[in-house]
Design a protein around this motif. Structure first.
Motif, PDB file in Angstrom:
ATOM      1  N   HIS A  20       1.003  -1.154  -0.037  1.00  0.00           N
ATOM      2  CA  HIS A  20      -0.110  -0.037  -0.241  1.00  0.00           C
ATOM      3  C   HIS A  20       0.862   1.270  -0.062  1.00  0.00           C
ATOM      4  O   HIS A  20       0.639   2.285  -0.716  1.00  0.00           O
ATOM      5  CB  HIS A  20      -0.843  -0.111   1.189  1.00  0.00           C
ATOM      6  N   HIS A  24       0.996   4.106  -2.789  1.00  0.00           N
ATOM      7  CA  HIS A  24       0.690   5.525  -2.629  1.00  0.00           C
ATOM      8  C   HIS A  24       1.798   6.165  -3.335  1.00  0.00           C
ATOM      9  O   HIS A  24       1.371   7.357  -3.826  1.00  0.00           O
ATOM     10  CB  HIS A  24       0.581   5.915  -1.054  1.00  0.00           C
ATOM     11  N   SER A  93     -10.715   1.086  -1.116  1.00  0.00           N
ATOM     12  CA  SER A  93      -9.748   1.549  -1.996  1.00  0.00           C
ATOM     13  C   SER A  93      -9.400   0.459  -2.991  1.00  0.00           C
ATOM     14  O   SER A  93      -9.868  -0.749  -2.639  1.00  0.00           O
ATOM     15  CB  SER A  93      -8.528   1.748  -0.684  1.00  0.00           C
TER      16      SER A  93
END
Length: 169
Positions: A20, A24, A93
């Motif tokens: 993650h 990002h 997400s």
């Protein structure tokens, strides 16, 4: 390349957080400051501890692993987090590392997390690549606007929905 999709478990927490974090940086590098990403890397241990119980849930917490068993994508969904939600399912997400983009993995993750149910999501206002992906998946803007929290530098975001009665795509 083939990917395996499965429900994440608490044992996946560290690898999920690391993936993650990388996603990002790849996705939002042009939208957030270098200091934001430095703090994300610094806070990995705390985020792993918070992620473990989150992954121990019946809601979709889908991860995608490549042939080497490395997590290259994730998607998670569940009940709305907002009182003014346009429908009862929110995509929290979805991320796919750059090396796995363009393979259909994002579409597979979205299907695994949402099926064909009506759903909504929030997308960063300046993330046109993600907006185009969601539009191809049947999502349209519904006029909802907001901002991420201050620790996310208050970046503006837009709401997209799909599958609502009377909605045109």
């Amino acid at each position: 390349m083939d990917y395996v999709l499965r429900q994440a478990t608490p044992d996946d927490a560290e690898n999920v957080v690391l993936m993650h974090t990388a996603a990002h940086e790849e996705s939002y590098g042009h939208l957030l400051s270098p200091g934001f990403f430095a703090e994300r890397r610094r806070s990995v241990p705390e985020r792993v501890a918070r992620r473990r119980p989150y992954l121990d849930a019946p809601q979709p917490r889908i991860i995608a692993e490549d042939a080497n068993g490395e997590i290259v994508g994730l998607a998670d969904a569940g009940p709305p987090r907002h009182e003014d939600a346009p429908c009862p399912l929110e995509l929290y997400s979805i991320f796919v590392l750059a090396r796995a983009q363009g393979t259909g993995l994002g579409t597979a993750l979205l299907a695994a997390a949402l099926g064909d149910a009506p759903a909504y999501l929030w997308v960063l206002e300046d993330n046109t690549k993600a907006q185009a992906f969601y539009h191809r998946q049947g999502f349209t803007f519904d006029g909802g606007r907001g901002h991420l929290p201050p620790e996310w530098e208050s970046v503006p975001e837009l709401r997209m929905v799909r599958g609502l009665p009377g909605q045109y795509t």
